[in-house]
Design a protein around this motif. Sequence first.
Motif, mmCIF file in Angstrom:
data_model
loop_
_atom_site.group_PDB
_atom_site.id
_atom_site.type_symbol
_atom_site.label_atom_id
_atom_site.label_comp_id
_atom_site.label_asym_id
_atom_site.label_seq_id
_atom_site.Cartn_x
_atom_site.Cartn_y
_atom_site.Cartn_z
ATOM 1 N N GLY A 39 -7.265 5.884 6.204
ATOM 2 C CA GLY A 39 -6.379 5.929 5.046
ATOM 3 C C GLY A 39 -6.577 4.706 4.174
ATOM 4 N N ASN A 40 -5.808 4.621 3.081
ATOM 5 C CA ASN A 40 -5.843 3.408 2.267
ATOM 6 C C ASN A 40 -5.313 2.263 3.109
ATOM 7 O OD1 ASN A 40 -6.757 4.728 -0.040
ATOM 8 N ND2 ASN A 40 -4.675 5.294 -0.618
ATOM 9 N N VAL A 239 -4.353 9.308 10.586
ATOM 10 C CA VAL A 239 -2.968 8.986 10.228
ATOM 11 C C VAL A 239 -2.242 8.317 11.388
ATOM 12 C CG1 VAL A 239 -0.798 9.973 9.415
ATOM 13 C CG2 VAL A 239 -2.941 10.880 8.596
ATOM 14 N N ASN A 384 9.388 7.356 -2.727
ATOM 15 C CA ASN A 384 9.020 6.500 -1.614
ATOM 16 C C ASN A 384 7.807 5.642 -1.964
ATOM 17 O OD1 ASN A 384 9.188 5.492 0.908
ATOM 18 N ND2 ASN A 384 8.321 7.282 1.947
ATOM 19 N N LYS A 386 5.754 2.456 -2.313
ATOM 20 C CA LYS A 386 5.744 1.189 -1.581
ATOM 21 C C LYS A 386 5.422 0.041 -2.521
ATOM 22 C CE LYS A 386 6.240 2.929 2.546
ATOM 23 N NZ LYS A 386 6.777 4.104 1.868
ATOM 24 N N SER A 398 -1.548 0.613 -3.745
ATOM 25 C CA SER A 398 -2.644 1.436 -3.252
ATOM 26 C C SER A 398 -2.773 2.679 -4.131
ATOM 27 C CB SER A 398 -2.364 1.856 -1.812
ATOM 28 O OG SER A 398 -1.274 2.752 -1.792
ATOM 29 N N GLY A 400 -2.622 5.890 -3.560
ATOM 30 C CA GLY A 400 -1.593 6.910 -3.399
ATOM 31 C C GLY A 400 -0.285 6.505 -4.069
ATOM 32 N N ASN A 401 0.069 5.233 -3.920
ATOM 33 C CA ASN A 401 1.301 4.761 -4.542
ATOM 34 C C ASN A 401 1.177 4.713 -6.054
ATOM 35 O OD1 ASN A 401 3.351 4.253 -2.495
ATOM 36 N ND2 ASN A 401 1.838 2.854 -1.632
ATOM 37 N N ASP A 428 -5.127 9.085 -0.015
ATOM 38 C CA ASP A 428 -5.408 9.386 1.390
ATOM 39 C C ASP A 428 -4.570 10.568 1.893
ATOM 40 O OD1 ASP A 428 -2.910 8.533 2.342
ATOM 41 O OD2 ASP A 428 -3.610 6.470 2.458
ATOM 42 N N GLY A 430 -2.221 11.062 4.015
ATOM 43 C CA GLY A 430 -0.764 10.974 4.093
ATOM 44 C C GLY A 430 -0.124 11.098 2.720
ATOM 45 N N ALA A 431 -0.687 10.374 1.734
ATOM 46 C CA ALA A 431 -0.120 10.405 0.388
ATOM 47 C C ALA A 431 -0.323 11.779 -0.243
ATOM 48 C CB ALA A 431 -0.754 9.316 -0.469
ATOM 49 N N GLU A 434 2.482 13.918 0.690
ATOM 50 C CA GLU A 434 3.688 13.615 -0.080
ATOM 51 C C GLU A 434 3.622 14.239 -1.462
ATOM 52 O OE1 GLU A 434 5.595 9.584 0.305
ATOM 53 O OE2 GLU A 434 3.642 9.161 1.202
ATOM 54 N N PRO B 2 2.435 7.876 5.576
ATOM 55 C CA PRO B 2 1.536 7.487 6.664
ATOM 56 C C PRO B 2 1.760 6.027 7.073
ATOM 57 C CG PRO B 2 0.353 7.508 4.575
ATOM 58 C CD PRO B 2 1.752 7.963 4.286
ATOM 59 N N ASP B 4 -0.318 3.743 7.816
ATOM 60 C CA ASP B 4 -1.184 2.695 7.272
ATOM 61 C C ASP B 4 -0.725 2.221 5.894
ATOM 62 O OD1 ASP B 4 -2.523 5.489 7.020
ATOM 63 O OD2 ASP B 4 -3.134 4.349 5.267
ATOM 64 N N GLU B 5 -0.068 3.132 5.145
ATOM 65 C CA GLU B 5 0.440 2.709 3.838
ATOM 66 C C GLU B 5 1.564 1.712 4.024
ATOM 67 O OE1 GLU B 5 0.643 4.533 0.418
ATOM 68 O OE2 GLU B 5 -1.415 5.206 0.628
ATOM 69 N N THR B 8 -0.018 -1.508 4.775
ATOM 70 C CA THR B 8 -0.624 -2.148 3.613
ATOM 71 C C THR B 8 0.414 -2.935 2.854
ATOM 72 O OG1 THR B 8 -1.964 -0.203 3.466
ATOM 73 C CG2 THR B 8 -2.098 -1.734 1.638
ATOM 74 N N SER B 9 1.558 -2.298 2.626
ATOM 75 C CA SER B 9 2.540 -2.984 1.797
ATOM 76 C C SER B 9 3.172 -4.133 2.570
ATOM 77 C CB SER B 9 3.597 -2.007 1.302
ATOM 78 O OG SER B 9 4.271 -1.444 2.384
ATOM 79 N N ARG B 12 0.809 -6.844 2.365
ATOM 80 C CA ARG B 12 0.800 -7.440 1.034
ATOM 81 C C ARG B 12 2.013 -8.348 0.865
ATOM 82 N NH1 ARG B 12 0.133 -2.885 -1.640
ATOM 83 N NH2 ARG B 12 -2.120 -2.882 -1.526
#
Lengths: 493, 341
Positions: A39-40, A239, A384, A386, A398, A400-401, A428, A430-431, A434, B2, B4-5, B8-9, B12
């Motif tokens: 994923g990312n 995932v 959601n 991030k 990222s 997806g965000n 990725d 997961g995103a 969503e 997910p 991993d996201e 990531t945050s 960060r």
Amino acid sequence: MAADLLEVEGLTKSFGGIAALKDGRFRLQAGQVKALCGGNGAGKSTFLSIVMGIQPRDGGVIRRAGRPVTYRSPREARADGISIIEQELSPVPAMSVAENIYLGREPTAGFGRIDFRKMNRDAQALLDSLHFDIDPRTLMMDLTVGKLQLVEIARALSHDSEIIIMDEPTSALGEAEADQLFEAIATLKARGKGIIYVTHRLSEVFEVADSYTVFRDGAFVGEGAIADITRDDLIQMIVGRPLTEEFIKENVPGDEIALELRGINSVKGVRGIDLTAHRGEILAVFGLMGSGRTELFERIFGLVRDQGGEIRIGGAATAIRSPGQAIGKGLALVTEDRKGTGLVLTASVRDNICMARLKKLGLGPMMNIRAEAKASRRMIDLFNIKTGNDRDPVSSLSGGNQQKVVLGRWFLTEPAILLLDEPTRGVDVGAKREIYRIMSDFAVQGGTVIMISSETDEVIGMADRALVMRDGRIAGELARPELSAKRLVSLAA
Amino acid sequence: MPADEDLTSARRAAAEDNRDWGTYALDWVAKYGILLALILICVGLAIGNEYFLSTRNILNVLRQTSINGILAIGMTFVILTRGIDLSVGSVVAFAGVVSASLATTSSTAMVAGGPYPALLALAAGLAVGMASGAVNGVIVSRFAVPAFVATLGMLSAARGLTLLYAGGRPVPALTPEYRFIGTGDLFGIPMPVVIFALVFLLAWWVLGATRFGRNVYAVGGNPHAATVAGINVRRTRLMVYVISGGLAGLAGMILAARTGSALTQAGIAYELDAIAAVVIGGTSLAGGVGRVTGTLIGALLIGVVNNGLDLMGVESYYQQVIKGVLIVAAVMLDQARNRRE
């Protein structure tokens, strides 16, 4: 036994005390196409940039054909037989294809004069060997994005490297061009090259790769042969938890017509498009790159001039001459190119979310900063997203965000019809899920989704109905029960 | 979402807190470096020269800065949209002579029936400036001519129009009412400084708290994305040149009022100092990033350095060298920070 082309063990890298890569492990043999999945934020980019000598590593070993190596620049990596096809294109637009391929290492013929004839001949031979149908004398600026990407691929292959890294090589390719790439990969494999293939598109992993390595949270999770794993297991590995369904679809299309197009023309040969979309429906527009699908969206959204035809929204004929008018009629457009036409990367998350709603978030010319903050917070919570602080630049998010920021911007305008152009490109697994959830919920609440997609899986998974475009016209329509990859592709080609 | 996201945050966020000292220092310097430089130079000058901190000198510096400052504020709007306005120096002269011709008591230079009330003359000068800007804006936004070229054309054309209008001669003997904006004061503060302060506050509010300000940043950051988001990119582009032209007109009138006559050679090369102030103030020539407070500090820095070198008796040629170094150093600092990111 011959040593592996590339063998990496225990690679680590931290940025400011934070581990981006905790345990990078990778093996590549000659004649192997290995997908690097994750994923990312899984550490793939960091891993590749260390292997290519763009960044130094903190620890770990890289062995090239058995020798421990440390590259200090991509140039050194290339000299040692490793080249990379970048995700981002970097063409010199005013130069020819051949000049771009041999940029910086042009063949010369005495006194430093460039031997154009040899250069064009070499380029032609290279393109022919890859079965890419491109004239080396064409200027880069006259090529489509897909062809540009093929030239970029040819350039990387012209180094005759033993290892070729492909980072999302199909992100700008249409189905036909992607097939050309896959053929080229098969040729390279047969010649004993090793290929590291990085992509978010799982269908491609199963199409071109023979083995895989998965990274998650900066560490190696597993590897194996593609033949020994199912798609669902691979997703789960990426995932890190079981996924019930890849697609989410709970909407039931209604009878009420939301958008009706009659004889819509647009630039670049889009002619006589008829289309009807209902409330509560997810309508897919499938087609190859250059089939006119994006141009159709641009026309509906008022980004190009009216070239004839009628648009009816909720039964009433409307003229849409600018995106401002389109937004006023309840339309929203998520473009295909997030960085090029979607986000303002220099601006904050909040400013990007509020961008299409400024008139309603203020009084006259004045902005109501509190209302902006509230609106932004609402979208961040709803989708959601991030982000630490919504005043941070959107470029720090990222992929997806970032895509969810674009969606948030449009949901803030309370649209009735969502136009989505490749909504899950470059995000990725997961995103993606969503985003499917957002689409489904929107349709359940009576909204209309029109989605351009070049992934047959996505169309089959999400669409109630699919229109297939070819050469600027509707080539066919498939209802949900009739949807299949074979039918879609054969109508499109 | 997910896992991993999430990570990531989280990573960060942790990186924000745990950044190593070097990056942190560099960030800080890049963000406040120009302000720090301004303060250090002021402290140095205050120690080295007792006259520097006198009210008289401070007001002098501010007055000298105000014309460049007003131009630089207009330039900030333009540069934020990825543009440039090379014509401001010529518009200074053009608006100056047109406005002055309505407010002169000299019978040879006056417009028939004059002198007219100062307010009318000022309105005329402002209109000339805005009209010149509008021509720039239309050429850039409608006909897609690069701003560099369009305003280079205006640089030449407006200077020519100035000379034609005034017959190549200065417009002297302005009325006392008109001269108030250049030589008068409000509670002891020179009028140019008062006007500069008002322009700054207005620009700060427009960029920070209005829809137009949001549009300027969006158009400069990514015109394509701004278009898709329903922002009128053409109108925004047009408006920033009108603002820049209008402020150039205002600056031209203050200059004429201060010296008592409008010169046809006024404002030559003023665009360079204005661009310098904007760039030193941290606004990116690539568009979308920058603040008018930065421009204020940039303009003050140029003013203080010039003043300090004057006080120290340094030859004025050195001033140009130092200004050049400042511009490049400011951008290098910015680049260093961008690379780290």
